[in-house]
Write an enzyme that holds these catalytic residues in place. Structure first.
Site, short mmCIF file in Angstrom:
data_model
loop_
_atom_site.label_atom_id
_atom_site.label_comp_id
_atom_site.label_asym_id
_atom_site.label_seq_id
_atom_site.Cartn_x
_atom_site.Cartn_y
_atom_site.Cartn_z
N TYR A 8 12.69 53.70 49.68
CA TYR A 8 12.98 53.63 48.25
C TYR A 8 12.90 52.17 47.83
O TYR A 8 13.78 51.36 48.15
CB TYR A 8 14.38 54.20 48.01
N THR B 137 20.20 58.54 40.55
CA THR B 137 20.62 59.54 39.55
C THR B 137 21.75 60.39 40.07
O THR B 137 22.58 60.89 39.29
CB THR B 137 19.41 60.42 39.16
N LYS C 136 9.26 56.04 47.60
CA LYS C 136 9.61 56.25 46.20
C LYS C 136 9.44 54.90 45.52
O LYS C 136 10.16 53.94 45.81
CB LYS C 136 11.04 56.76 46.03
N VAL D 45 9.28 61.47 41.84
CA VAL D 45 10.69 61.80 41.99
C VAL D 45 11.31 61.49 40.63
O VAL D 45 11.53 60.33 40.29
CB VAL D 45 11.37 61.00 43.11
#
Length: 298
Positions: free
Chosen positions: A140, A52, A168, A208
């Site tokens: 991630y 993002t 994540k 998240v």
């Protein structure tokens, strides 16, 4: 701030957009203002330079400057986790060291993309980063973007490293996630907003969230209700946020584009996206705003 060991970076984390000026330059004042707003409205952790945050199109120097500006704005109130993952182990390590110097509290390390390394190479990559930094690491796992899954057995082995503390999770494999949760003490954060409550309910640490850029209080309310024992209310709040989650995260537009569209429409720091991304068109922006208005009015 002090957080429990089961949630080393807090529970309600925002995958923060990277604000730019109208001319496309890094907007550090805007980033500081946005970070302050997110913390004031319920975020107890911020993740910078992730998907993002447009990490593929920001320079190394911009990433470091962003960490410094946000850390100065929020101080020790919340952890600041810096995205440092790249397709190159050497470059990732350089970014990790720079993030540590800039004041980050933790590192977000994405699976190396494009080259699609096998599991033994993935494990070696993550171990090298963790071995050569003093910061805690959040892995991630987002195979839809990187092309490679971090296999559950690989995660179990990586959990033995003292600085690899969290994941994540954007793998869309709740069963595989529960296998890792049973066998490790890794803190799992939902990286897909629609899974926030589901993962939390089976022992996840929190989320998240991209949607939290716009409605941080609404997303946090899901976890707060669950923690208070009001599980039906938590489910209601998750469903209530579902229309906005779908509009922002499951449309034809990336979450960065939808988040910045809404933030710009609300007069909050965001600015343009960087190419190759393109801003939301008028019809899409109006549709997003209508969904947002329905949620905040409910």
């Amino acid at each position: 701030m002090t957080t429990p060991p089961c949630a080393p970076f807090g529970r309600a984390l925002c995958a923060m957009v990277t604000p730019f000026t109208a001319e496309g330059a890094l907007d550090l004042d805007g980033a500081a203002r946005l970070a302050g707003r997110l913390v004031a409205r319920g975020c107890d952790g911020l993740v910078l330079s992730g998907t993002t945050g447009e990490s593929p199109t920001t320079t190394d120097a911009e990433k470091s400057a962003l960490i410094t500006a946000v850390k100065e704005a929020v101080g020790d109130r919340v952890p600041v986790v810096a995205g440092v993952g790249t397709a190159d182990t050497r470059h990732t390590l350089e970014l990790a060291r720079a993030a540590e110097r800039a004041g980050a509290d933790g590192l977000l390390v994405v699976t190396p993309y494009y080259s699609r390394p096998p599991q033994d190479a993935l494990e070696a990559h993550f171990r090298e980063i963790a071995d050569r930094t003093d910061l805690p690491v959040m892995l991630y796992d987002i195979p839809g973007r990187t092309g490679t899954r971090i296999a559950p057995d690989t995660l179990v082995r990586l959990a033995e490293h003292p600085r690899i503390v969290a994941v994540k999770d954007c793998a869309y494999d709740l069963l595989g996630t529960q296998r890792v949760l049973r066998r490790t003490e890794l803190a799992y954060y939902a990286g897909c907003d629609e899974y926030a409550l589901a993962l939390y309910a089976v022992g996840g640490a929190g989320y998240v969230s991209t949607v939290a850029n716009v409605v941080p209080d609404r997303m946090r309310a899901v976890l707060d209700a669950f923690d208070a024992g009001a599980t039906a209310e938590a489910a209601r709040r998750q469903r209530q946020a579902g229309e906005l989650i779908e509009a922002m995260m499951a449309s034809a537009l990336p979450g960065t584009v939808t988040a910045k569209s809404l933030l710009n429409g609300l007069g909050l720091p965001a600015g343009p996206v960087r190419a190759p991304l393109r801003p939301a068109g008028r019809e899409a922006a109006d549709g997003l705003r209508a969904v947002y208005e329905r949620l905040v009015a409910s």
